[in-house]
Design an enzyme around this catalytic site. Sequence first.
Site, PDB file in Angstrom:
ATOM      1  N   LYS A 196       0.526  -0.641  -0.081  1.00 15.85           N
ATOM      2  CA  LYS A 196       0.390   0.082  -0.028  1.00 15.85           C
ATOM      3  C   LYS A 196       0.961   1.084  -0.117  1.00 15.85           C
ATOM      4  O   LYS A 196       0.765   2.213  -0.692  1.00 15.85           O
ATOM      5  CB  LYS A 196      -0.721   0.236   0.959  1.00 15.85           C
ATOM      6  CG  LYS A 196      -1.812   0.959   1.446  1.00 15.85           C
ATOM      7  CD  LYS A 196      -2.935   1.213   2.760  1.00 15.85           C
ATOM      8  CE  LYS A 196      -3.173   2.776   2.628  1.00 15.85           C
ATOM      9  NZ  LYS A 196      -4.502   2.402   3.691  1.00 15.85           N
ATOM     10  N   GLU A 202      11.027  -4.125   4.415  1.00 15.42           N
ATOM     11  CA  GLU A 202      10.198  -5.817   4.024  1.00 15.42           C
ATOM     12  C   GLU A 202      10.487  -6.158   2.732  1.00 15.42           C
ATOM     13  O   GLU A 202      11.154  -7.219   1.861  1.00 15.42           O
ATOM     14  CB  GLU A 202       9.599  -6.595   4.532  1.00 15.42           C
ATOM     15  CG  GLU A 202      10.195  -6.914   6.574  1.00 15.42           C
ATOM     16  CD  GLU A 202       8.806  -5.402   7.693  1.00 15.42           C
ATOM     17  OE1 GLU A 202       8.650  -5.259   6.647  1.00 15.42           O
ATOM     18  OE2 GLU A 202       9.145  -6.471   8.454  1.00 15.42           O
ATOM     19  N   GLY A 254      -4.720  -1.300   5.170  1.00 16.44           N
ATOM     20  CA  GLY A 254      -4.257  -3.287   4.619  1.00 16.44           C
ATOM     21  C   GLY A 254      -4.855  -4.043   4.791  1.00 16.44           C
ATOM     22  O   GLY A 254      -4.589  -5.472   3.900  1.00 16.44           O
ATOM     23  N   ARG A 255      -5.249  -4.446   6.095  1.00 13.63           N
ATOM     24  CA  ARG A 255      -5.490  -6.063   5.941  1.00 13.63           C
ATOM     25  C   ARG A 255      -7.563  -6.156   5.443  1.00 13.63           C
ATOM     26  O   ARG A 255      -7.752  -6.850   5.843  1.00 13.63           O
ATOM     27  CB  ARG A 255      -6.143  -6.087   7.781  1.00 13.63           C
ATOM     28  CG  ARG A 255      -6.042  -5.027   9.249  1.00 13.63           C
ATOM     29  CD  ARG A 255      -6.086  -4.844  10.007  1.00 13.63           C
ATOM     30  NE  ARG A 255      -6.545  -3.760  10.814  1.00 13.63           N
ATOM     31  CZ  ARG A 255      -5.437  -2.714  10.847  1.00 13.63           C
ATOM     32  NH1 ARG A 255      -4.549  -2.737   9.977  1.00 13.63           N
ATOM     33  NH2 ARG A 255      -6.169  -2.086  11.867  1.00 13.63           N
ATOM     34  N   GLU A 340      -4.415  -6.587  14.953  1.00 11.95           N
ATOM     35  CA  GLU A 340      -4.194  -5.149  14.196  1.00 11.95           C
ATOM     36  C   GLU A 340      -4.988  -4.446  14.358  1.00 11.95           C
ATOM     37  O   GLU A 340      -4.881  -2.859  14.855  1.00 11.95           O
ATOM     38  CB  GLU A 340      -3.242  -5.370  13.128  1.00 11.95           C
ATOM     39  CG  GLU A 340      -2.809  -4.383  12.465  1.00 11.95           C
ATOM     40  CD  GLU A 340      -2.038  -4.649  11.558  1.00 11.95           C
ATOM     41  OE1 GLU A 340      -3.012  -3.951  10.573  1.00 11.95           O
ATOM     42  OE2 GLU A 340      -0.535  -4.257  11.634  1.00 11.95           O
ATOM     43  N   HIS A 371      -4.567 -32.943  17.232  1.00 15.07           N
ATOM     44  CA  HIS A 371      -3.390 -34.227  17.587  1.00 15.07           C
ATOM     45  C   HIS A 371      -2.564 -33.214  18.185  1.00 15.07           C
ATOM     46  O   HIS A 371      -1.133 -33.533  18.446  1.00 15.07           O
ATOM     47  CB  HIS A 371      -3.157 -35.265  16.316  1.00 15.07           C
ATOM     48  CG  HIS A 371      -4.440 -35.721  16.479  1.00 15.07           C
ATOM     49  ND1 HIS A 371      -4.131 -37.442  16.708  1.00 15.07           N
ATOM     50  CD2 HIS A 371      -5.371 -35.504  14.964  1.00 15.07           C
ATOM     51  CE1 HIS A 371      -5.309 -37.611  16.054  1.00 15.07           C
ATOM     52  NE2 HIS A 371      -6.073 -36.892  15.402  1.00 15.07           N
ATOM     53  N   LYS A 500       9.247  -0.924  14.178  1.00 19.27           N
ATOM     54  CA  LYS A 500      10.333  -0.785  13.023  1.00 19.27           C
ATOM     55  C   LYS A 500      11.278   0.531  13.293  1.00 19.27           C
ATOM     56  O   LYS A 500      12.416   0.429  12.750  1.00 19.27           O
ATOM     57  CB  LYS A 500       8.574   0.136  11.957  1.00 19.27           C
ATOM     58  CG  LYS A 500       7.927  -1.129  11.118  1.00 19.27           C
ATOM     59  CD  LYS A 500       7.029  -0.480  10.846  1.00 19.27           C
ATOM     60  CE  LYS A 500       5.745  -0.818   9.797  1.00 19.27           C
ATOM     61  NZ  LYS A 500       4.820  -0.392   8.663  1.00 19.27           N
TER      62      LYS A 500
HETATM   63  O1  F6P Z   1       2.721  -2.670   9.469  1.00 22.15           O
HETATM   64  C1  F6P Z   1       1.931  -3.229   9.713  1.00 22.15           C
HETATM   65  C2  F6P Z   1       1.632  -2.881   8.418  1.00 22.15           C
HETATM   66  O2  F6P Z   1       1.261  -1.234   8.382  1.00 22.15           O
HETATM   67  C3  F6P Z   1      -0.097  -3.487   8.424  1.00 22.15           C
HETATM   68  O3  F6P Z   1      -1.018  -2.733   8.277  1.00 22.15           O
HETATM   69  C4  F6P Z   1       0.081  -4.070   6.611  1.00 22.15           C
HETATM   70  O4  F6P Z   1      -0.548  -4.961   5.844  1.00 22.15           O
HETATM   71  C5  F6P Z   1       1.817  -4.739   6.796  1.00 22.15           C
HETATM   72  O5  F6P Z   1       1.956  -3.227   6.973  1.00 22.15           O
HETATM   73  C6  F6P Z   1       1.926  -3.830   5.110  1.00 22.15           C
HETATM   74  O6  F6P Z   1       2.159  -2.496   4.334  1.00 22.15           O
HETATM   75  P1  F6P Z   1       2.510  -1.788   2.737  1.00 22.15           P
HETATM   76  O7  F6P Z   1       1.037  -2.504   2.291  1.00 22.15           O
HETATM   77  O8  F6P Z   1       2.342  -0.183   3.237  1.00 22.15           O
HETATM   78  O9  F6P Z   1       3.372  -2.635   2.679  1.00 22.15           O
END
Ligand code: F6P
Length: 535
Positions: A196, A202, A254-255, A340, A371, A500
Site C-alpha cells: 500500500k 521487508e 492494508g488488512r 491489529e 492431535h 520499525k
Molecule cells: O506494519 C503493519 C502494516 O502497516 C500493516 O498494517 C500492513 O498490512 C503491512 O504493514 C504492509 O504494509 P504495506 O502494504 O504498506 O507494505
Amino acid sequence: MTIWTELLTHAEAVKTRRIAELFENGNRAAEFTCESGPFLFDYSKTNIDAAALDLLVRLAEDADLAARREAMFTGAKINETEGRAVLHTALRNLSHPVCVDGEDVMPKVRKTHARMVGFARDVREGRFTGQGGAITDVVNIGIGGSDLGPAMAVLALAPYHDGPRCHFVSNVDGAHIHDRLKGLNPETTLVIVASKTFTTIETMTNAETARRWMAQTVKDPAAQFAALSTASDKTAAFGIHPARVFGFEDWVGGRYSMWGPIGLSLMLAIGPEQFDAMLRGAAAMDAHFHAAPLAQNLPVLLALVGIWHNQFCGYATRAVLPYDQRLSRLPAYLQQLEMESNGKRVSMDGADLPYHSGPVVWGEPGTNGQHAFYQLIHQGTRVIPCEFMLAAEGHEPDLAHQHLLLAANCLAQSEALMRGRSLAEATEIMRKKGLTGAELERQARHRVFPGSRPSTTLLYPKLTPEVFGGIVALYEHRVFVEGVILGINSFDQWGVELGKELALALAPVLEGTSDGAGKDGSTRALAARVRALRG
Ligand code: F6P
C-alpha cells in the site's frame, strides 16, 4: 446500573451453570442459531441465554452501532486518527455510488477493477508474456495485509485454479525469498510488488532482491514486474510501468485490501469470473450486515459472542478452528485482522480503556489441531472459546468418506467440549478396565473432562468463491462491531511503529558502524554477540 455492569453481574450469576442444561427447555438449537445466505451460525453451545443476548444487543445499540455502520458504508471518516474513510466494502459493491468528500469513488474503483481483469486475462491467455514465453509463475512480494489475504485466498480456492502458479514472499529473512525463487524460471515469472505504502522495508528489500535475481537472466526485468500500491510516485521511481501499476485509495486499510488490486495474484490464479464470484459473496454479506436487525445479524452475533467471552467471562483468547484444510491460513489472516484492528489500549478519544482490548486469536485447521493442542482446550485450567467452521461437502467427490469423517470430528469436538466427562463416568470406565481402589481413583481423575466449554459453529455448504468471500466479509464486520462496542478505532495500527523505528536504528549497531549508545545493556550485549558470531 449500566448495561455493561448488568452484563458483568449476569455473567457472574451464570458462570457455574452447565451449558448443556440450557438445552433442557425450549428449542435452544434453533433459537440460538442464525442463518443468512449459505451460512448457519450456531452459538447455542455457549452460556448465552435470552437475558444475556438481550443485554448484549442493547450494548450494541447503546454503542450506536447502527449509526456507526451507516457511517462506514457511506464513506464518513471513521478512521479518525488517520482522517480516513473506511471503504473496503466499495471494492466489492461495484453497483451503487459511494461518496468520499462529496466525490463518488465507484467510477475509479470500477476502472481499476476493469484494468485488473484486462491484465489478468492478458496473462492467463498468453498475450502478456515473460521474456521466455507465457507466464508460468507469479511471485507476490508483500507483507501483512499485502500478503495474508491473497495468500489465504489462493490456498482456499485451490480447486478453482486454472492460471499460473502463485507464490508468496513476505519475510525479510532472506531464506523466504531464496526458497521461493529456487526452481522458478525468471523468464516466465511475473513479480508483483504489493505494498500500500511502497515503503515497507521487508517488501522493498525483497523486491530489490527479486529484481537482481531476474536481471541475471532477463534483459528487461522491470517489464516483468507489476505493482499494487497507493503510491504511484514510488512505483514509478522503482521503474514499474504505469500500465502494470494498480492503484487504490487510502480508504482501503492494508488488512482489508484483498478485494481490490492486492488480490491480483488471486485473480491471476482463478480468473476474473471466480474472483468476481468471491466479491459477490462478500457483497451479499455486506448487504446482510447493513440491513439485518442486530439480533439476527451474523457479524453482530459473532461479535457479541466474542464480547461476552472476552469481556464478561474473562476468556483472554479465542481459537479459530476451521475443519477445512484449505482455510489453514485463515487463523493467521484473522490474527492480523482482529489483533491489529482491536489490539488498542485507548478509546477513540484517547482515554485509557476501562476494560480489555480484543482477544488473542489463534488456531489451526481440524483435525490436525486435535492431535496437538486440543488437550489443553479440553482439560487445561483456562477456558478457550472455540470457533468451529465446517463445509457440508468438499470438492473431492471421490473422497466424500473422508469429508464425512472430518465433519464427524468437528461436531464431536464441540459436543465433547460442552458435555465433558464426569468423575463418576470416568471411574466407571476405569472400573470396567479392571482397576480398583486408590489406583482406580487416581487414574479416573486424569480422565475427567470438565465440559461446559463454549464453542460456536459456522456451517456452509462448500468452500466456493462466494462462500469464501462471505466468510472473510463476515469476520471483517465482526471486528468492526467489536471495535464499535469497545469504542476504539479498529482501522489504525500505531502499535507497529515503535519496533520499525528501533529496527532501523539497530541495523548500524549490528553492522558495527554505530556503538549503540543510548541502547539498554541487554540490547547492546545481544547486538555485540550477533556481531561476534557473524565474524
Ligand atoms: O506494519 C503493519 C502494516 O502497516 C500493516 O498494517 C500492513 O498490512 C503491512 O504493514 C504492509 O504494509 P504495506 O502494504 O504498506 O507494505
